[in-house]
Design a protein around this motif. Structure first.
Motif, PDB file in Angstrom:
ATOM      1  N   LEU A 102       1.413   2.085   4.967  1.00 17.63           N
ATOM      2  CA  LEU A 102       2.628   2.474   5.690  1.00 17.63           C
ATOM      3  C   LEU A 102       3.577   1.279   5.820  1.00 17.63           C
ATOM      4  CD1 LEU A 102       4.238   4.568   7.308  1.00 17.63           C
ATOM      5  CD2 LEU A 102       2.825   3.999   9.303  1.00 17.63           C
TER       6      LEU A 102
ATOM      7  N   LEU B 174       5.317   0.706   2.584  1.00 12.77           N
ATOM      8  CA  LEU B 174       6.403   1.666   2.363  1.00 12.77           C
ATOM      9  C   LEU B 174       7.665   1.288   3.139  1.00 12.77           C
ATOM     10  CD1 LEU B 174       4.482   5.072   2.580  1.00 12.77           C
ATOM     11  CD2 LEU B 174       5.649   4.153   0.563  1.00 12.77           C
TER      12      LEU B 174
ATOM     13  N   ALA C 180       9.452   4.498   9.721  1.00 17.54           N
ATOM     14  CA  ALA C 180       9.327   5.471   8.627  1.00 17.54           C
ATOM     15  C   ALA C 180      10.018   6.780   8.974  1.00 17.54           C
ATOM     16  CB  ALA C 180       7.852   5.712   8.294  1.00 17.54           C
TER      17      ALA C 180
ATOM     18  N   TYR D 219       4.671   9.835   4.849  1.00 15.72           N
ATOM     19  CA  TYR D 219       3.440   9.039   4.740  1.00 15.72           C
ATOM     20  C   TYR D 219       2.243   9.884   5.038  1.00 15.72           C
ATOM     21  CZ  TYR D 219       4.524   8.890   9.717  1.00 15.72           C
ATOM     22  OH  TYR D 219       4.854   9.238  10.999  1.00 15.72           O
TER      23      TYR D 219
END
Length: 171
Positions: free
Chosen positions: A117, A120, A164, A171
Protein backbone atom coordinates in the motif's frame (compact mmCIF):
# COMPACT_ATOMS: atom_id res chain seq x y z
CA UNK A 1 -19.03 -3.16 11.11
CA UNK A 2 -15.75 -3.74 9.28
CA UNK A 3 -12.80 -4.78 11.44
CA UNK A 4 -9.09 -5.13 10.78
CA UNK A 5 -6.55 -7.23 12.64
CA UNK A 6 -2.99 -5.97 12.39
CA UNK A 7 -0.49 -8.80 12.90
CA UNK A 8 3.26 -9.17 13.24
CA UNK A 9 5.38 -12.28 13.69
CA UNK A 10 8.93 -12.54 14.90
CA UNK A 11 10.54 -15.78 13.72
CA UNK A 12 13.78 -17.76 13.85
CA UNK A 13 14.39 -16.96 10.18
CA UNK A 14 12.80 -16.15 6.84
CA UNK A 15 11.88 -19.65 5.60
CA UNK A 16 8.38 -20.60 6.73
CA UNK A 17 9.05 -24.24 5.84
CA UNK A 18 11.98 -24.67 8.24
CA UNK A 19 11.91 -21.71 10.63
CA UNK A 20 9.36 -21.08 13.35
CA UNK A 21 7.39 -18.30 14.95
CA UNK A 22 8.76 -17.01 18.28
CA UNK A 23 6.44 -14.03 18.92
CA UNK A 24 2.95 -13.09 17.74
CA UNK A 25 1.33 -9.72 18.24
CA UNK A 26 -2.06 -8.58 16.97
CA UNK A 27 -4.40 -5.66 17.51
CA UNK A 28 -7.97 -5.59 16.23
CA UNK A 29 -9.41 -2.21 15.26
CA UNK A 30 -12.70 -1.04 13.82
CA UNK A 31 -13.19 0.98 10.64
CA UNK A 32 -12.62 4.17 12.64
CA UNK A 33 -9.23 2.85 13.84
CA UNK A 34 -10.55 2.36 17.40
CA UNK A 35 -8.90 -0.53 19.22
CA UNK A 36 -11.19 -3.47 19.98
CA UNK A 37 -8.69 -5.95 21.42
CA UNK A 38 -5.13 -7.25 21.60
CA UNK A 39 -3.43 -10.62 21.40
CA UNK A 40 0.23 -11.14 22.26
CA UNK A 41 2.24 -14.25 23.03
CA UNK A 42 5.75 -15.56 22.98
CA UNK A 43 6.09 -18.96 21.29
CA UNK A 44 8.34 -21.61 22.78
CA UNK A 45 10.90 -23.21 20.54
CA UNK A 46 10.06 -26.58 19.06
CA UNK A 47 12.21 -29.38 20.37
CA UNK A 48 15.61 -29.33 18.69
CA UNK A 49 15.26 -25.72 17.49
CA UNK A 50 17.64 -22.99 18.57
CA UNK A 51 17.38 -19.24 18.47
CA UNK A 52 19.98 -17.93 16.00
CA UNK A 53 22.39 -15.30 17.34
CA UNK A 54 21.33 -12.92 14.54
CA UNK A 55 17.68 -13.11 15.66
CA UNK A 56 18.65 -12.51 19.31
CA UNK A 57 20.53 -9.38 18.26
CA UNK A 58 17.79 -8.18 15.87
CA UNK A 59 14.84 -8.68 18.22
CA UNK A 60 16.36 -8.71 21.71
CA UNK A 61 14.46 -11.97 22.31
CA UNK A 62 16.36 -14.66 24.23
CA UNK A 63 15.62 -18.37 24.75
CA UNK A 64 14.55 -17.63 28.34
CA UNK A 65 11.82 -15.31 26.99
CA UNK A 66 10.31 -18.25 25.09
CA UNK A 67 10.26 -20.95 27.77
CA UNK A 68 6.79 -20.05 29.10
CA UNK A 69 5.43 -19.28 25.64
CA UNK A 70 2.62 -21.08 23.86
CA UNK A 71 3.18 -24.03 21.56
CA UNK A 72 3.38 -22.70 17.98
CA UNK A 73 0.27 -24.52 16.74
CA UNK A 74 -1.75 -23.39 19.77
CA UNK A 75 -0.56 -19.79 19.29
CA UNK A 76 -1.48 -19.79 15.58
CA UNK A 77 -4.86 -21.35 16.31
CA UNK A 78 -5.59 -18.76 19.01
CA UNK A 79 -4.56 -15.99 16.61
CA UNK A 80 -6.94 -17.37 13.96
CA UNK A 81 -9.80 -17.26 16.45
CA UNK A 82 -8.83 -13.70 17.43
CA UNK A 83 -8.77 -12.60 13.76
CA UNK A 84 -12.19 -14.18 13.17
CA UNK A 85 -13.70 -12.57 10.04
CA UNK A 86 -11.67 -9.35 10.07
CA UNK A 87 -9.34 -8.21 7.31
CA UNK A 88 -5.72 -9.02 8.13
CA UNK A 89 -3.22 -6.16 7.91
CA UNK A 90 0.53 -6.82 7.94
CA UNK A 91 3.57 -4.74 7.02
CA UNK A 92 4.96 -7.56 4.91
CA UNK A 93 1.85 -9.69 4.44
CA UNK A 94 3.43 -12.44 2.28
CA UNK A 95 5.96 -13.12 5.07
CA UNK A 96 3.49 -13.19 7.97
CA UNK A 97 0.83 -15.05 5.98
CA UNK A 98 3.34 -17.72 4.94
CA UNK A 99 3.84 -18.58 8.63
CA UNK A 100 0.11 -18.15 9.27
CA UNK A 101 -0.59 -20.76 6.58
CA UNK A 102 0.31 -23.42 9.17
CA UNK A 103 -2.99 -22.62 10.85
CA UNK A 104 -6.58 -22.87 9.70
CA UNK A 105 -7.48 -19.41 8.47
CA UNK A 106 -11.04 -19.00 7.22
CA UNK A 107 -11.06 -19.27 3.42
CA UNK A 108 -12.81 -15.91 3.22
CA UNK A 109 -9.89 -14.13 4.91
CA UNK A 110 -8.75 -11.02 3.10
CA UNK A 111 -5.60 -9.04 3.74
CA UNK A 112 -3.87 -5.74 3.08
CA UNK A 113 -0.09 -5.42 2.93
CA UNK A 114 0.94 -1.98 4.23
CA UNK A 115 4.29 -2.31 2.47
CA UNK A 116 2.52 -2.73 -0.90
CA UNK A 117 0.00 0.00 0.00
CA UNK A 118 2.86 2.39 0.83
CA UNK A 119 4.51 1.56 -2.51
CA UNK A 120 1.24 2.41 -4.32
CA UNK A 121 0.82 5.73 -2.49
CA UNK A 122 4.51 6.73 -2.42
CA UNK A 123 6.07 4.91 -5.40
CA UNK A 124 9.43 6.69 -5.14
CA UNK A 125 9.93 6.08 -1.41
CA UNK A 126 11.26 3.13 0.60
CA UNK A 127 8.11 1.23 1.71
CA UNK A 128 9.77 -0.61 4.64
CA UNK A 129 8.36 0.06 8.09
CA UNK A 130 11.25 1.95 9.68
CA UNK A 131 11.89 4.44 6.81
CA UNK A 132 8.13 5.00 6.37
CA UNK A 133 7.75 5.75 10.08
CA UNK A 134 10.76 8.09 9.98
CA UNK A 135 9.39 9.98 6.95
CA UNK A 136 6.02 10.54 8.58
CA UNK A 137 7.02 11.07 12.22
CA UNK A 138 5.43 7.81 13.36
CA UNK A 139 6.80 6.47 16.63
CA UNK A 140 8.62 3.13 16.27
CA UNK A 141 10.62 2.14 19.31
CA UNK A 142 11.93 -1.39 19.68
CA UNK A 143 11.64 -2.28 15.98
CA UNK A 144 11.46 -6.05 15.39
CA UNK A 145 9.36 -6.68 18.48
CA UNK A 146 5.83 -7.79 17.72
CA UNK A 147 3.62 -5.27 19.49
CA UNK A 148 5.89 -2.31 18.71
CA UNK A 149 5.75 -3.15 15.01
CA UNK A 150 1.97 -3.71 15.13
CA UNK A 151 1.34 -0.31 16.73
CA UNK A 152 3.53 1.43 14.13
CA UNK A 153 1.85 -0.54 11.32
CA UNK A 154 -1.56 0.68 12.50
CA UNK A 155 -0.37 4.27 12.09
CA UNK A 156 1.12 3.53 8.66
CA UNK A 157 -2.13 1.82 7.60
CA UNK A 158 -4.22 4.76 8.82
CA UNK A 159 -2.04 7.25 6.91
CA UNK A 160 -1.70 5.24 3.69
CA UNK A 161 -5.36 4.14 3.61
CA UNK A 162 -6.49 7.77 3.88
CA UNK A 163 -4.02 8.88 1.17
CA UNK A 164 -5.02 6.00 -1.12
CA UNK A 165 -8.70 6.80 -0.61
CA UNK A 166 -8.06 10.49 -1.41
CA UNK A 167 -6.10 9.57 -4.55
CA UNK A 168 -8.66 6.97 -5.66
CA UNK A 169 -6.10 4.17 -5.47
CA UNK A 170 -7.63 0.71 -5.12
CA UNK A 171 -5.82 -1.68 -2.82
Amino acid sequence: MKTYTIIDFETTGLDYEKDQVIEIAAVKIDENFKEIGRFHTMVRLNEGNELPEFIKELTGIKEDDLIAGMDEQQALSTLSMFIDDSTIIAQNAPFDLSFMSRSNLPESSSFICTRALTKLVEPNENPSLKPTCERHGIKLEGHHRGMNDVLATIEVFKLMKNKADELGIEY
